[in-house]
Design an enzyme around this catalytic site. Sequence first.
Site, PDB file in Angstrom:
ATOM      1  N   GLY A  95      11.588 -10.498  55.719  1.00  0.00           N
ATOM      2  CA  GLY A  95      11.244  -9.534  54.667  1.00  0.00           C
ATOM      3  C   GLY A  95      11.984  -8.225  54.833  1.00  0.00           C
ATOM      4  O   GLY A  95      12.636  -7.978  55.843  1.00  0.00           O
ATOM      5  N   GLY A  97      12.386  -5.167  56.065  1.00  0.00           N
ATOM      6  CA  GLY A  97      11.773  -4.389  57.137  1.00  0.00           C
ATOM      7  C   GLY A  97      12.213  -2.943  57.143  1.00  0.00           C
ATOM      8  O   GLY A  97      11.614  -2.099  57.796  1.00  0.00           O
ATOM      9  N   ASP A 261      18.728 -15.859  55.328  1.00  0.00           N
ATOM     10  CA  ASP A 261      18.175 -14.645  54.705  1.00  0.00           C
ATOM     11  C   ASP A 261      19.283 -13.711  54.255  1.00  0.00           C
ATOM     12  O   ASP A 261      19.033 -12.748  53.539  1.00  0.00           O
ATOM     13  CB  ASP A 261      17.221 -13.916  55.668  1.00  0.00           C
ATOM     14  CG  ASP A 261      17.864 -13.645  57.016  1.00  0.00           C
ATOM     15  OD1 ASP A 261      18.333 -14.603  57.651  1.00  0.00           O
ATOM     16  OD2 ASP A 261      17.915 -12.468  57.436  1.00  0.00           O
TER      17      ASP A 261
HETATM   18  P1  AMP Z   1      19.486  -8.295  59.295  1.00  0.00           P
HETATM   19  O1  AMP Z   1      19.918  -8.783  60.648  1.00  0.00           O
HETATM   20  O2  AMP Z   1      19.911  -6.891  58.981  1.00  0.00           O
HETATM   21  O3  AMP Z   1      19.791  -9.252  58.205  1.00  0.00           O
HETATM   22  O4  AMP Z   1      17.903  -8.185  59.391  1.00  0.00           O
HETATM   23  C1  AMP Z   1      17.075  -9.245  59.759  1.00  0.00           C
HETATM   24  C2  AMP Z   1      15.631  -8.832  59.598  1.00  0.00           C
HETATM   25  O5  AMP Z   1      15.311  -7.751  60.465  1.00  0.00           O
HETATM   26  C3  AMP Z   1      15.245  -8.377  58.215  1.00  0.00           C
HETATM   27  O6  AMP Z   1      13.922  -8.790  57.965  1.00  0.00           O
HETATM   28  C4  AMP Z   1      15.338  -6.880  58.317  1.00  0.00           C
HETATM   29  O7  AMP Z   1      14.538  -6.230  57.368  1.00  0.00           O
HETATM   30  C5  AMP Z   1      14.812  -6.652  59.715  1.00  0.00           C
HETATM   31  N1  AMP Z   1      15.315  -5.402  60.299  1.00  0.00           N
HETATM   32  C6  AMP Z   1      16.574  -5.140  60.697  1.00  0.00           C
HETATM   33  N2  AMP Z   1      16.675  -3.894  61.185  1.00  0.00           N
HETATM   34  C7  AMP Z   1      15.451  -3.338  61.105  1.00  0.00           C
HETATM   35  C8  AMP Z   1      14.891  -2.068  61.474  1.00  0.00           C
HETATM   36  N3  AMP Z   1      15.635  -1.107  62.005  1.00  0.00           N
HETATM   37  N4  AMP Z   1      13.586  -1.870  61.225  1.00  0.00           N
HETATM   38  C9  AMP Z   1      12.829  -2.832  60.690  1.00  0.00           C
HETATM   39  N5  AMP Z   1      13.281  -4.044  60.332  1.00  0.00           N
HETATM   40  C10 AMP Z   1      14.579  -4.307  60.537  1.00  0.00           C
HETATM   41 MG    MG Z   2      19.566  -9.390  56.298  1.00  0.00          MG
END
Ligand code: AMP
Ligand code: MG
Length: 502
Positions: A95, A97, A261
């Site tokens: 989701g 985040g 995702d």
């Molecule tokens: P990503 O690797 O950027 O595709 O993120 C994978 C998951 O981790 C997604 O659900 C993001 O929303 C969550 N996410 C990544 N960085 C953060 C952060 N700094 N704080 C909260 N959620 C994060």
């Molecule tokens: Mg992502």
Amino acid sequence: MSVANRISTMTIAFDNTYARLPARFYARIAPTRVREPRIVKVNYPLAELLGLDPALLCSPEGVQILAGNAVPEGAASIALAYAGHQFGGFVHQLGDGRAILLGEVVGADGGRRDIQLKGSGRTPFSRGGDGRAALGPVLREYIVSEAMAALGVPTTRALAAATTGEPVVREELLPGAVLTRVAASHLRVGTFEFFAARDDREALAILTSYALARHFPREASGDPEYQNDALRLLECVVDAQASLVARWLGVGFVHGVMNTDNTSISGETIDYGPCAFLDEYDPKKKFSSIDHGGRYAFGNQPRIALWNLARFAETLLPLMADDTEQAARLATARLDRFSVRFDAAYARVMRAKLGLALEDDNDAVLVADLLERLASNHVDYAVFFRALCTAAEDVSADEGLASLFEQPGAFHTWAEVWRRRLLKEELTPQARASAMRRVNPAFIPRNHRIEQAIVAAVDGNFEPFETLVNVLARPYDDQPNFAYLADPPLPDERVCATFCGT
Ligand code: AMP
Ligand code: MG
């Protein structure tokens, strides 16, 4: 946390369809306030395309919105639910985040797009994360996504970047920032997986018709005789992904984290984490520091796209047929289209790079042979193809091209075959060269230049970032004053690893 408590007086003509879907598709949440927001950049042409006034976005009111301190009237302000396979393993809940969907607007071109803040604070999906983004990754996404758009590759866009005046804690303390991202939608394969994992057939059916109507309206209203919505959607997404990955390979793009995702249903490139462009051509090249096995290496990307599509197909099986085996047969037939579609798209991309307008049976061999020679001679991918444009109208350029190869003969023997092949077509050399210059960029966002721009920006100097963005807005034009940005890295400038930066 202190949440944005102000409704901004700035009006944006939102028309929020996703927020009208059932409540379990998202969480309503406002961005978290930041101390001292400042605009780094507003994308004027994109703002205008979206029907927004760029000057207003730069105004004190606009800054508050772009940093998440104020929410414009009519905004949805939701964080979207999704799940996903990360490096092959399923994660039941991911989701948004650290992202909040402000809402959707319909642009001057009639296209509906999401406007999303990324790095705007914690949400119910943040798990252990801080909901924030560091300036470096925000600038990286700004530079690369806008470069991809200018290169003609389907992608999410960057409307703005703002600093927060607050540090974020990573391996070190870094300046915090918020990116305003624009996307055809934020529907991902992982969105479907979220509901499939919960056996929520009703939600899957709603998502399916929503996705068809939003992204593939022609197919949505197409011939209903022999297939249902789920099959049609699978077909459309298979085609969109096949064409997308073919374009990635054409420009030398390594996504770096092709998790489900991060696989968009619309067929846009999404999530610029550890992405990078090839310097020297190497199909095994990977940059991401967490991609230990090279799962997402350059040449693996078509295979991984198909793997992700298989996960997508699985989520739709219950909607395809009541009989499980029958559903699996129908889905498999659609997945089988991928390699056909990909091969055709890739052949089109590579033919254009070689200056070929017509199809010929031997073209695939001509391309494969060239790529092998580029790899074994460690030739820079972008430099080679840009120089080949000149060689197409001027044989005397061959010597320079050959000198890019460790074994110059490796170029000459290939070039003989290429030139014979060119003779089969009637185009004048000048027309061919200029067609080639429209598909072989002079400028790509090279890793070392991105790193340099980020280091300078973290130090307070945004000039290299500005220059890079401006030059990359016209990647197919020679810009002699900025020739240094076209050059491959010197040995001590090479960037070997990239990081998610989350
Ligand atoms: P990503 O690797 O950027 O595709 O993120 C994978 C998951 O981790 C997604 O659900 C993001 O929303 C969550 N996410 C990544 N960085 C953060 C952060 N700094 N704080 C909260 N959620 C994060
Ligand atoms: Mg992502």
